[in-house]
Design a protein around this motif. Structure first.
Motif, short mmCIF file in Angstrom:
data_model
loop_
_atom_site.label_atom_id
_atom_site.label_comp_id
_atom_site.label_asym_id
_atom_site.label_seq_id
_atom_site.Cartn_x
_atom_site.Cartn_y
_atom_site.Cartn_z
N PHE A 67 -9.32 21.70 -0.15
CA PHE A 67 -9.02 21.43 -1.57
C PHE A 67 -10.22 20.75 -2.21
CE2 PHE A 67 -5.97 18.91 -4.59
CZ PHE A 67 -6.40 19.67 -5.66
N SER B 103 1.59 4.16 -2.77
CA SER B 103 1.43 5.54 -2.28
C SER B 103 2.70 6.35 -2.53
CB SER B 103 1.11 5.54 -0.78
OG SER B 103 -0.06 4.80 -0.53
N ALA B 104 3.84 5.74 -2.25
CA ALA B 104 5.12 6.43 -2.48
C ALA B 104 5.34 6.67 -3.97
CB ALA B 104 6.27 5.64 -1.87
N ILE C 254 3.02 7.14 -6.16
CA ILE C 254 2.12 8.23 -6.53
C ILE C 254 2.73 9.57 -6.10
CG2 ILE C 254 -0.13 9.27 -5.99
CD1 ILE C 254 -1.24 6.36 -5.87
N GLY C 255 3.23 9.63 -4.87
CA GLY C 255 3.86 10.86 -4.38
C GLY C 255 5.05 11.25 -5.24
N TYR D 252 -12.19 20.71 -5.59
CA TYR D 252 -11.96 21.08 -6.98
C TYR D 252 -12.99 22.11 -7.45
CZ TYR D 252 -10.70 20.62 -11.85
OH TYR D 252 -10.27 20.90 -13.11
N ALA E 192 3.52 7.74 3.61
CA ALA E 192 4.12 7.11 2.43
C ALA E 192 4.08 8.04 1.23
CB ALA E 192 3.40 5.81 2.10
N THR E 193 2.97 8.74 1.05
CA THR E 193 2.82 9.61 -0.13
C THR E 193 3.88 10.71 -0.11
OG1 THR E 193 0.44 9.18 -0.15
CG2 THR E 193 1.22 11.09 -1.40
N HIS F 110 0.85 -1.20 0.00
CA HIS F 110 0.00 0.00 0.00
C HIS F 110 0.88 1.25 0.00
CE1 HIS F 110 -2.98 2.99 1.13
NE2 HIS F 110 -3.91 2.12 0.81
N VAL G 185 -2.76 18.26 -6.09
CA VAL G 185 -3.12 16.95 -6.65
C VAL G 185 -4.06 16.24 -5.68
CG1 VAL G 185 -2.19 14.70 -7.38
CG2 VAL G 185 -0.83 16.79 -7.71
N GLY G 186 -5.10 15.62 -6.20
CA GLY G 186 -5.95 14.76 -5.36
C GLY G 186 -7.02 15.49 -4.58
N PRO G 187 -7.88 16.26 -5.25
CA PRO G 187 -8.89 17.06 -4.56
C PRO G 187 -10.07 16.22 -4.07
CG PRO G 187 -9.25 17.20 -6.91
CD PRO G 187 -8.00 16.38 -6.72
N LEU G 188 -10.90 16.86 -3.28
CA LEU G 188 -12.26 16.38 -3.10
C LEU G 188 -12.97 16.83 -4.37
CD1 LEU G 188 -14.65 15.28 -1.40
CD2 LEU G 188 -14.91 17.57 -0.46
N ASP G 189 -13.52 15.91 -5.13
CA ASP G 189 -14.05 16.19 -6.47
C ASP G 189 -15.53 15.84 -6.45
OD1 ASP G 189 -13.68 17.07 -9.05
OD2 ASP G 189 -13.03 15.11 -9.83
N ALA H 142 3.93 12.24 -8.87
CA ALA H 142 3.29 13.56 -8.81
C ALA H 142 4.34 14.64 -8.60
CB ALA H 142 2.26 13.60 -7.69
N GLU I 235 -6.62 0.11 -3.57
CA GLU I 235 -7.13 1.47 -3.38
C GLU I 235 -6.26 2.48 -4.14
OE1 GLU I 235 -6.33 3.07 0.45
OE2 GLU I 235 -8.12 4.30 0.48
N MET I 236 -4.94 2.26 -4.05
CA MET I 236 -4.03 3.23 -4.62
C MET I 236 -3.89 3.08 -6.14
SD MET I 236 -3.80 4.70 -1.90
CE MET I 236 -3.01 6.11 -2.64
N PHE J 108 0.61 20.83 -3.28
CA PHE J 108 -0.13 20.04 -2.29
C PHE J 108 -0.54 18.72 -2.90
CE2 PHE J 108 -4.21 18.66 -0.58
CZ PHE J 108 -3.99 18.70 0.80
N ILE J 109 -0.52 17.67 -2.09
CA ILE J 109 -1.00 16.37 -2.56
C ILE J 109 -1.80 15.64 -1.48
CG2 ILE J 109 1.24 15.24 -2.04
CD1 ILE J 109 0.55 13.34 -4.47
N HIS J 110 -2.96 15.15 -1.92
CA HIS J 110 -3.75 14.24 -1.10
C HIS J 110 -3.99 13.00 -1.94
CE1 HIS J 110 -7.95 12.63 -0.77
NE2 HIS J 110 -7.49 12.34 0.43
N GLY K 221 7.35 9.53 -0.75
CA GLY K 221 7.62 9.33 -2.18
C GLY K 221 8.02 10.63 -2.86
N ALA K 222 7.31 11.71 -2.51
CA ALA K 222 7.63 13.01 -3.10
C ALA K 222 9.04 13.43 -2.68
CB ALA K 222 6.61 14.06 -2.66
N ILE L 56 -6.25 5.42 -7.51
CA ILE L 56 -5.86 6.81 -7.26
C ILE L 56 -4.70 7.20 -8.18
CG2 ILE L 56 -4.92 8.38 -5.50
CD1 ILE L 56 -6.73 6.79 -3.46
N GLU M 100 -8.34 18.09 4.87
CA GLU M 100 -8.18 17.90 3.43
C GLU M 100 -9.45 18.25 2.67
OE1 GLU M 100 -8.17 16.64 -0.43
OE2 GLU M 100 -9.41 15.57 1.02
#
Ligand SMILES: Cc1ncc(C[n+]2csc(CCOP(=O)(O)OP(=O)(O)O)c2C)c(N)n1
Ligand code: SF4
Ligand SMILES: [Mg+2]
Lengths: 393, 312
Positions: free
Chosen positions: B58, A64-65, A67-68, B60, B79-80, A60, A209-213, A71, A90-91, B69-71, B83-84, A94, B54
């Protein structure tokens, strides 16, 4: 000059990764893909790559890493199998919806439970709706070639989607075969620099990146993502052409083997295609018009092309190395049958589930399938469409 | 350089107003306070776990974040962002980036104490140069005030409701700050909103500019979940400190240091009483529950004093 080598499928992927020299590889061990991060971390330790290797604490976190990192503007890769891919689930969604062209080596293994480390396709088949492009590989050479092409396909501006390159656990991942490698410079030139349009570490603009959409935009974003998957088909073909220029090796959406005049045929994925081709040869020697279609690109699904390649066939068996528990057949069967419906209704289509959990698939099993197809042609009776081969009942 | 509230407050905000967090929420001032510790010339990549922060900052196509910013999901801010940070290290090595970037991940208590603990632990253990901040409001607020392992004992939440038999949550709060200190990372600290924001600022500065991983646990009250009067935010924070329910300390290179010792340690009821989530404890016959909380706080406070080499 190509480099002649003898490598296992896992090593072939690791070497491709080394030649690509990505910014980040984040991975977690799981049989049978473990060797990929092992080989790769050795390349890191020996200074053969400039990559940041992130030895995460789970799959997981691996995704996630990735993706980070992607991005942030880095070219990013990982490898996994079965439960590892399931833990990424899940990821995966995403990554694709965030339009991040991560490259993943999936070494196919049966998804638990019960726990089983051997090959079938239940892991990647389960991820078929996750928005990832899926390329499948019959042998080590194809795994290597697909992995290099995957980077170009995913990063293409009309696509911008993650790509999963699948091969059969143990059968190809651990079998050492001869293959032709490209020189490092040629791989480097082929994949080029990763220059994303928008990324977190761009000093000229900040992005989010990754909003509430919510409902006023989400649907449009899904539509764009679906379009990207449709666009991928042409890009896959274009990249294959370019790859052919460099290597002489030809790739398409699928491979047709003695299919153009075939009366009976099977549709199959990954290494069993090799076994099936020898069966086709034997049948041909007996004057039986047998053929085969081997899927390379499963997502996007090459519907029209497949119909054109199969429409003259009288009886067809779709081979699924995964159960979908729909009660009516496997995942590949559902897609192939849907593709043929209304445009090639004359074809009698049956489904075989085979080789689950690493059950050996022998030439006999495949022969049985072709025999059944011959019977169907002879009698005009299709019988049960949802069948198993090689199982004790 | 000595802390100067006026100067610090004059720095441009990196989390702009107009976001949708509730009035009186502790999270936005905590986040702004932390981001003020960034040098203006430095860039940052900010990450956040799913949660109130979050989904309110953010939506959209709008973002309240001035930095990149990243979520991605709920359980993986560690972890996210790691990675960045890894991409940054590689891109620096390859000469693709000149500028300085700092990496900060935010997570609520649910995203940190519970579902994201593994991801956080992994990121800290691997030694990424990043800060993980837990804005701790002691429940899953975004989904409607469910208990977390950070929720204090006897809190009334929607999944640990007080009823005729059970007086709210049955377990004590997890000591996450100590768990993170046990990772032996360069910097771990616990704080909240103090009247001049000095403690938060100084800890953030250390966390951000010390090389390697750092963890900040910031008590960030939630007027909806805790049911206190919205304007009382700062007072609630002060009572948390003065009752020693939420001690203010740091662990720098393994050395524990107490940063605030109340002149007069207040009884826990002073903190509990203004909050609706503890209202049932003040019913007749429940006095022993409050005393149980007091005993627990006393014991933990003494343990902390000992760790910090303070006289008891
Ligand atoms: C895997 C997963 N499980 C559950 C959720 C639903 N969910 C979203 S936010 C949240 C609670 C967040 O609580 P916390 O981290 O404390 O942040 P807060 O909202 O309190 O600030 C939950 C349960 C989710 N998004 N993902
Ligand atoms: S519900 Fe609580 S945590 Fe969420 S925004 Fe409102 S006050 Fe803040
Ligand atoms: Mg919370």
């Amino acid at each position: 000059m190509a480099i002649r080598e003898r490598l296992s499928g896992n090593e072939a992927i690791a070497v491709a990764m080394k030649q690509i020299n990505p910014d980040v590889v984040a991975a977690f061990p799981i049989t049978p893909s473990t060797e990929i991060p092992q080989y790769f971390s050795q390349f890191v330790s020996n200074g053969a790559v400039q990559t940041e290797f992130v030895p995460v604490e789970s799959e997981h976190s691996a995704m996630s890493a990735c993706i980070g990192a992607q991005a942030a503007g880095g070219r990013t890769m990982t490898a996994t199998s079965a439960n590892g891919l399931a833990l990424m689930w899940e990821m995966l969604y995403i990554a694709s919806s965030s339009r991040l062209p991560v490259t993943l080596a999936c070494v196919n293994r049966a998804l638990s439970g019960p726990l089983n480390i051997h090959n079938d396709h239940s892991d990647s088949m389960g991820a078929r709706d996750s928005g990832w492009i899926q390329l499948y590989s019959e042998n080590n050479q194809e795994a290597y070639d697909n992995f290099i092409q995957a980077v170009r396909i995913g990063e293409h501006k009309d696509v911008v989607l993650p790509v999963m390159v699948c091969q059969d656990g143990f059968i190809t991942s651990h079998a050492v075969e001869n293959l032709d490698l490209l020189e490092d410079e040629k791989v480097k030139a082929f994949v080029g620099e990763y220059n994303p349009e928008h990324y977190l570490l761009n000093t000229k603009e900040q992005i989010a990146v990754g909003p509430l959409d919510l409902p006023n935009y989400f649907f449009e974003h899904r539509r764009q993502q679906a379009q990207a998957m449709m666009n991928a088909k042409q890009v896959i073909l274009d990249v294959a052409k370019e790859f052919e220029k460099v290597t002489g090796r030809k790739y398409d959406l699928f491979e047709e083997y003695k299919l153009s005049d075939a009366e009976i045929a099977i549709v199959i994925i990954n290494s069993t295609a090799g076994t099936a081709k020898t069966v086709v040869d034997e049948l041909r020697e007996k004057g039986i018009k047998a053929g085969l279609l081997k899927i390379r690109v499963f997502r996007p699904f090459p519907q029209e092309e497949m119909v054109a390649a199969l429409k003259h066939v009288k009886a067809l068996a779709v081979m699924d190395k995964a159960e979908a528990f729909s009660g009516v057949g496997g995942p590949l069967f559902a897609d192939v049958k849907a593709a043929l419906y209304g445009v090639a209704d004359g074809i009698k289509v049956i489904n075989y589930i085979y080789g689950l959990g690493g059950r050996d698939v022998k030439a006999d099993n495949i022969e049985l399938v072709y025999n059944e197809l011959q019977n169907i042609v002879k009698t005009g009776q299709i019988g049960e469409t949802y069948r198993y081969v090689g199982v004790r009942e | 350089m000595a802390y100067n509230l006026k100067e610090v407050m004059e720095k441009p905000e990196r989390l702009s107003g107009g976001h949708r967090m509730c009035a009186g929420c502790g999270a936005p001032p905590a986040v702004r306070g932390i981001l003020r510790a960034l040098k203006p010339e430095d860039h940052a990549v900010i990450g956040s776990a799913t949660g109130c922060l979050e989904v309110s900052t953010f939506i959209y196509p709008y973002t309240a974040w001035k930095d990149s910013f990243i979520h991605t999901a709920f359980e993986n801010a560690g972890a996210t962002v790691s990675g960045a940070e890894a991409a940054y290290v590689a891109m620096k090595r390859k000469g693709k980036i000149d500028d300085t970037y700092k990496f900060i991940a935010f997570g609520g208590d649910g995203g940190t104490y519970d579902i994201g603990l593994q991801s956080l632990s992994g990121a800290m253990e691997r030694g990424h140069d990043m800060v993980y901040v837990c804005y701790d409001n002691e429940a899953y607020m975004n989904t409607g005030i469910q208990r977390s392992s950070s929720t204090p004992k006897y809190s009334d939440t929607t999944t640990s409701p007080q009823g005729s038999v059970l007086p709210g949550k049955q377990q004590y709060k997890k000591d996450l700050t100590a768990v993170m200190a046990a990772h032996n990372i360069p910097y771990v600290a616990q704080t909240t909103l103090t009247s001049n924001f000095k403690d938060l600022y100084e800890k953030s500065e250390k966390a951000i500019y010390k090389k390697g991983p750092a963890f900040l646990n910031v008590l960030a009250p939630c007027p909806r979940g805790w049911r206190y009067e919205t304007p009382d935010l700062m007072n609630i924070c002060k009572l948390a400190m003065d009752t020693c329910i939420w001690p203010i300390f740091e662990v720098e290179e393994g050395v524990w240091k107490l940063n605030y010792k109340p002149k007069k340690k207040l009884h826990v009821s002073e903190y509990l009483e203004p909050q609706g989530r503890f209202k049932h404890l003040f019913k007749k016959g429940n006095e022993h529950l409050i005393e149980e909380i007091q005993k627990d706080v006393d014991k933990k406070w003494e343990d902390l004093l000992r760790k910090c080499g303070e006289t008891i």
